[in-house]
Design an enzyme around this catalytic site. Structure first.
Site: not given
Ligand code: PAF
Length: 282
Positions: A34-37, A149, A186
């Site tokens: 996702h955008e975090g990764h 996180k 995720s």
């Protein structure tokens, strides 16, 4: 972008790159990006000549009744996204290539693993510390980037590299959130539409706690009770795993907030166990 599956091949390539004077950045992941990764990848991309991303759902960090078998995956989509973010090497080892059937060496950081997620997931951090060490020994990075996180994970890895003299510069990257405030994860795919509407309350509750601290409340027990009540009222059916106020570096429990502090929460919302945190320094 090159996809490498064999750990020995990656190690040989990293040794060669290092001998040529190239710097290497590693972003360890379990995939389903996702955008975090993707932001971790963009950050790492800026800082090294070669960017390696590992994609490995590490079985040893899952407990018996956890979601290892259902952990979301989509390697084709992940490969495309990684390539778009400028990843040079996507490392996708098999379980068998990372763990011999007789694997018997573990890395543990008990001091930092005993609270928060370590309480309800007793084998989790042993699995994380071990696989991260193995990934470091395989990819031989100069820097590695992790999301904030998983704050406890980041603190534990920083301590591990310090204690074991591992020459990798560990960097944290701020939590990436949806507009609603929900931290990207995720595991958010497990949330129903209804649960997705209330899940942002996780962060909102933490912000309320921060306001209370700014107004002068320093007693952790009172702050935790207010946050428990907030979640009960605003996230129907949720189950708090923990709400804890800890020292951000050594993850020890703080009875009173008098300096640097971090409030970390884990709450079960439907099938998703969501975690979030907020620095609430005085
Ligand atoms: O944060 C994760 O995704 C995992 O814990 C990590 C660091 C990739 C180790 O398996």
């Amino acid at each position: 972008m090159e996809i490498i599956r064999n750990p020995q091949e990656l190690q040989n390539l990293s040794l060669l790159l290092r001998s040529e004077g190239k710097t290497i950045a590693l972003v360890p992941t379990m995939g389903f990006f996702h955008e975090g990764h993707l932001q971790l990848m963009s950050e790492a991309r800026k800082q090294a000549d070669v960017l390696i991303v590992s994609l490995f759902v590490n079985p040893t960090q899952f407990g018996e009744n956890e979601d290892l078998d259902n952990y979301p995956n989509d390697i084709e989509r992940d490969s495309k996204l990684a390539e778009e973010r400028g990843v040079d090497i996507l490392f996708i080892p098999s379980k068998g290539s990372m763990y011999y059937p007789t694997h018997s060496t573990w890395v543990e950081v008990p001091e930092l693993a005993k609270n928060l997620c370590g309480q309800s997931r007793p084998v989790h951090f042993r699995g994380v510390a071990t696989i991260v060490t193995k990934l470091f020994m395989t990819a031989l990075p100069h820097i590695a980037v992790f999301g904030e996180k998983d704050w406890q994970q980041l603190a534990l890895i920083k301590r591990m590299v310090r204690d074991l003299n591992i020459p990798v510069n560990i960097q944290g990257h701020p939590i990436v959130r949806e507009e609603s405030g929900l931290a990207l994860s995720s595991r958010n795919v497990y949330l129903t539409e209804e649960e997705k509407k209330v899940a942002p309350m996780l962060q909102q509750g933490l912000q309320e706690m921060k306001k209370a601290v700014a107004k002068g409340e320093a007693d952790s027990a009172k702050l935790k009770k207010s946050l428990t009540d907030f979640y009960a009222a605003n996230i129907p059916g949720s189950q708090v795993d923990y709400i804890e106020i800890v020292h951000p570096e050594n993850i020890s429990i703080l009875e009173k907030i008098e300096g640097p502090a971090l409030c970390a929460v884990a709450v079960q919302v439907g099938k998703a166990r969501l975690i979030d945190n907020l620095q609430i320094n005085v």
